[in-house]
Motif scaffolding. Structure first.
Motif, PDB file in Angstrom:
ATOM      1  N   PHE A   1       0.819  -1.214   0.000  1.00 47.79           N
ATOM      2  CA  PHE A   1       0.000   0.000   0.000  1.00 47.79           C
ATOM      3  C   PHE A   1       0.852   1.263   0.000  1.00 47.79           C
ATOM      4  O   PHE A   1       0.350   2.364  -0.260  1.00 47.79           O
ATOM      5  N   ALA A   2       2.146   1.127   0.261  1.00 49.69           N
ATOM      6  CA  ALA A   2       3.032   2.287   0.394  1.00 49.69           C
ATOM      7  C   ALA A   2       3.030   3.202  -0.828  1.00 49.69           C
ATOM      8  O   ALA A   2       3.057   4.434  -0.667  1.00 49.69           O
ATOM      9  N   PRO A   3       3.011   2.676  -2.087  1.00 52.53           N
ATOM     10  CA  PRO A   3       2.965   3.597  -3.229  1.00 52.53           C
ATOM     11  C   PRO A   3       1.754   4.523  -3.221  1.00 52.53           C
ATOM     12  O   PRO A   3       1.863   5.679  -3.648  1.00 52.53           O
ATOM     13  N   VAL A   4       0.609   4.039  -2.731  1.00 57.26           N
ATOM     14  CA  VAL A   4      -0.577   4.881  -2.648  1.00 57.26           C
ATOM     15  C   VAL A   4      -0.366   5.987  -1.612  1.00 57.26           C
ATOM     16  O   VAL A   4      -0.739   7.145  -1.836  1.00 57.26           O
ATOM     17  N   VAL A   5       0.260   5.626  -0.499  1.00 55.14           N
ATOM     18  CA  VAL A   5       0.559   6.626   0.528  1.00 55.14           C
ATOM     19  C   VAL A   5       1.548   7.651  -0.015  1.00 55.14           C
ATOM     20  O   VAL A   5       1.390   8.858   0.202  1.00 55.14           O
ATOM     21  N   TRP A   6       2.555   7.162  -0.746  1.00 60.78           N
ATOM     22  CA  TRP A   6       3.550   8.080  -1.327  1.00 60.78           C
ATOM     23  C   TRP A   6       2.889   9.042  -2.304  1.00 60.78           C
ATOM     24  O   TRP A   6       3.185  10.249  -2.294  1.00 60.78           O
ATOM     25  N   TRP A   7       1.994   8.532  -3.144  1.00 63.04           N
ATOM     26  CA  TRP A   7       1.300   9.410  -4.094  1.00 63.04           C
ATOM     27  C   TRP A   7       0.531  10.484  -3.342  1.00 63.04           C
ATOM     28  O   TRP A   7       0.553  11.660  -3.717  1.00 63.04           O
ATOM     29  N   ASN A   8      -0.165  10.091  -2.293  1.00 66.81           N
ATOM     30  CA  ASN A   8      -0.914  11.069  -1.509  1.00 66.81           C
ATOM     31  C   ASN A   8       0.009  12.088  -0.863  1.00 66.81           C
ATOM     32  O   ASN A   8      -0.300  13.288  -0.842  1.00 66.81           O
ATOM     33  N   ALA A   9       1.134  11.620  -0.330  1.00 66.38           N
ATOM     34  CA  ALA A   9       2.065  12.534   0.330  1.00 66.38           C
ATOM     35  C   ALA A   9       2.621  13.564  -0.627  1.00 66.38           C
ATOM     36  O   ALA A   9       2.935  14.697  -0.235  1.00 66.38           O
ATOM     37  N   THR A  10       2.756  13.194  -1.892  1.00 67.68           N
ATOM     38  CA  THR A  10       3.293  14.122  -2.890  1.00 67.68           C
ATOM     39  C   THR A  10       2.204  14.888  -3.640  1.00 67.68           C
ATOM     40  O   THR A  10       2.509  15.643  -4.557  1.00 67.68           O
ATOM     41  N   HIS A  11       0.949  14.667  -3.265  1.00 67.67           N
ATOM     42  CA  HIS A  11      -0.180  15.374  -3.884  1.00 67.67           C
ATOM     43  C   HIS A  11      -1.110  15.950  -2.825  1.00 67.67           C
ATOM     44  O   HIS A  11      -2.342  15.911  -2.961  1.00 67.67           O
ATOM     45  N   GLN A  12      -0.525  16.497  -1.764  1.00 68.33           N
ATOM     46  CA  GLN A  12      -1.286  17.172  -0.702  1.00 68.33           C
ATOM     47  C   GLN A  12      -2.356  16.255  -0.084  1.00 68.33           C
ATOM     48  O   GLN A  12      -3.432  16.712   0.308  1.00 68.33           O
ATOM     49  N   TRP A  13      -2.063  14.969  -0.001  1.00 70.12           N
ATOM     50  CA  TRP A  13      -2.966  13.983   0.577  1.00 70.12           C
ATOM     51  C   TRP A  13      -4.351  14.058  -0.065  1.00 70.12           C
ATOM     52  O   TRP A  13      -5.390  13.885   0.580  1.00 70.12           O
ATOM     53  N   ALA A  14      -4.344  14.296  -1.379  1.00 68.72           N
ATOM     54  CA  ALA A  14      -5.588  14.602  -2.084  1.00 68.72           C
ATOM     55  C   ALA A  14      -6.589  13.456  -2.042  1.00 68.72           C
ATOM     56  O   ALA A  14      -7.785  13.674  -1.799  1.00 68.72           O
ATOM     57  N   SER A  15      -6.128  12.228  -2.294  1.00 67.77           N
ATOM     58  CA  SER A  15      -7.064  11.111  -2.355  1.00 67.77           C
ATOM     59  C   SER A  15      -7.659  10.786  -0.994  1.00 67.77           C
ATOM     60  O   SER A  15      -8.861  10.537  -0.872  1.00 67.77           O
ATOM     61  N   PHE A  16      -6.819  10.779   0.044  1.00 67.72           N
ATOM     62  CA  PHE A  16      -7.342  10.523   1.385  1.00 67.72           C
ATOM     63  C   PHE A  16      -8.335  11.604   1.788  1.00 67.72           C
ATOM     64  O   PHE A  16      -9.399  11.320   2.340  1.00 67.72           O
ATOM     65  N   SER A  17      -7.988  12.851   1.500  1.00 63.91           N
ATOM     66  CA  SER A  17      -8.878  13.959   1.848  1.00 63.91           C
ATOM     67  C   SER A  17     -10.175  13.875   1.065  1.00 63.91           C
ATOM     68  O   SER A  17     -11.268  14.096   1.604  1.00 63.91           O
TER      69      SER A  17
END
Length: 508
Positions: free
Chosen positions: A219-235
């Motif tokens: 799951f880490a790549p998804v977390v990395w993507w979010n971290a580099t995109h202002q946590w957009a998907s989680f938000s």
């Protein structure tokens, strides 16, 4: 429930699943794509570790399928059909091992294939497809790991020392999380079951946590993507999309359960989970299968239902929890001879299954019959049709009337995705709002000075005032969307001359 009882999948079950898969493939060959499916096809053209709406599994699977079958509707549908066929067989194995009976497993697979929300998932390429398969296999390997797929530990025959089954469970959990964030309920379900079952000692051993570490790694790549995109998907997942996320919507959510799970079968599925819970803590507590089924279903259902009380929840979000409800209901139905059941009970269960079959048949026939029975404004399948001819027509207008370099624009991702699929993605397209997935694919600043041909789909009101982002606004032609010779809606074209290169805010 019986102790561990494994067996090969019967040939009759394999043949039945294969026949249904072939039927779905035949439908897939003629069924156009819906809005969300074309949007996931768009994702497959822009592969990434994450996206604004969901994790990336569906995009990567569609990318693989279109690499084989080309950019066709069949290629996109094929992903859903193949995944559901495998999920059906995996559910049989899970049901056989948890219930200990092959007849219960066969009934569970039959129920899965006639319940509307699952049957629809066997055709529509959405994130729920890979989630369903990974969900079932996570549960299967968790069950196997806890009950002893390796050598027993000294002095504790119920505890097995093998780490491999836990790692397999972790792999499938990671893939489930890469499919849809709903999978976050799985570790909670597993922990609740272990804590309340004879296998609670696992919570003090390292093997389950090794599985969680594998899941976190995947799951880490998804977390990395979010971290580099202002946590957009989680938000985005927590906030929801404007337009449907205003809540609460509990009455609507509950009403949809009677449609998605069939009006007369839904109560029986809930009843099966309640009975599983009661038996798991009651006289049948020595048979951990009942508690396992309840723990695998109730938390996600309860969580989504609670979300509908404070916000908005879509009707299908709780569907994974009902996968084990099918096993529980099948086990309850087959634990006694059918003839020994009271007539009222037989009628109730039979009516529930019949209602599921009826709704599923109607939904599958809807693209064919709705155009005959319903006016366009009431036809729920109207978005499936018309783009094959409308998209090239719009492209021709853009080439003819643009004053220079141009792009195709809209304020709806559904419109742009259908246009792109209809033209094979040959034209530059962007959402002028800058608040959806298109903002990661095209910088609006790079379009400054270009002409944008804005598509206004008659299904929606326009959410932006183009005068706030264009040097000039000119009305273009109207393109009719035709189905069987009948205009079902129109696409109004508007020229945004000399685009200013900045997002146009949506109207309140």
């Amino acid at each position: 429930m019986a102790e561990r009882d494994r067996g090969k999948i019967p040939r009759a079950v394999i043949a039945g699943v294969a026949a249904l898969t072939l039927l779905r493939l035949a439908i897939a060959a003629v069924l156009p794509l819906g809005d969300d499916e074309t949007f996931y096809w768009e994702w497959s053209r822009h592969l990434a570790p994450g996206y604004l709406d969901q994790p990336p599994a569906i995009a990567w699977l569609i990318h693989a399928s279109t690499a084989v079958f080309g950019n066709t509707a069949f290629a996109v549908h094929f992903v859903a059909v193949a995944l559901f066929g495998i999920t059906s067989l995996a559910l049989w194995v899970l049901a056989r091992e948890v219930s200990g009976r092959g007849d219960a497993a066969t009934v569970a697979v039959a129920l899965l294939n006639v319940i509307p929300v699952f049957a629809a998932g066997g055709l529509l390429a959405v994130p729920d497809g890979p989630l369903g398969l990974a969900w079932v296999l996570t549960l299967l390997w968790t069950w196997r790991a806890a009950r002893g797929a390796g050598l027993p530990a000294a002095g504790h025959p119920e505890i097995n020392t093998g780490v491999r089954p836990w790692l397999y469970a972790g792999v499938w959990l990671g893939l489930a999380l890469d499919s849809k964030y709903t999978a976050a309920a799985l570790p909670l379900s597993a922990a609740l079951w272990l804590a309340a079952s004879p296998y609670r000692r696992w919570l003090r051993r390292p093997e389950p946590y090794a599985g969680l570490a594998i899941a976190a790694l995947l799951f880490a790549p998804v977390v990395w993507w979010n971290a580099t995109h202002q946590w957009a998907s989680f938000s985005f997942t927590l906030r929801g999309r404007p337009g449907w996320s205003a809540g609460p919507n509990a009455p609507v959510f509950l009403g949809l359960q009677f449609i998605y799970l069939a009006p007369l079968l839904f109560p029986w599925l809930v009843w099966a989970l309640v009975v599983s819970w009661r038996r798991g803590f009651g006289a049948d507590a020595s048979a951990p299968g009942w508690l396992f089924l309840a723990a695998a279903g109730i938390p996600v259902i309860a969580g989504v239902t609670a979300a509908s009380l404070v916000g908005a929840a879509k009707g299908h979000w709780a569907a994974p929890g009902y996968m084990t409800a099918t096993i529980a209901l099948a086990a309850l139905v087959t634990e006694r001879p059918w003839s020994a059941r009271p007539p009222v009970w037989r009628f109730g269960v039979g009516a529930g299954v019949a209602s599921a079959v009826l709704v599923t048949v109607l939904t599958h026939a809807l693209p064919v019959i709705s155009g005959v029975l319903l006016p366009p404004r009431l036809d729920p399948t109207v978005d499936y049709y018309g783009w094959r001819s409308a998209a090239p027509t719009i492209a021709a207008v853009a080439r003819r009337d643009a004053h220079g370099p141009f792009f195709i624009a809209s304020d709806r991702y559904q419109v742009l995705a259908q246009f792109d699929f209809g033209t094979g993605g040959r034209y530059l397209a962007a959402s002028v709002t800058g608040n959806d997935e298109y903002r990661y694919w095209t910088r609006l600043g790079d379009l400054r000075g270009r002409d944008g041909l804005f598509i206004q789909d008659g299904r929606y009101r326009r959410d932006v005032d183009l005068r706030q982002g264009c040097g000039a606004v000119e009305r273009g032609p109207t393109v009719p969307v035709v189905r069987r010779g009948v205009v079902v809606r129109t696409l109004d074209l508007v020229w945004c001359r000399d685009f200013l290169g900045r997002p146009i805010p949506s109207r309140p």
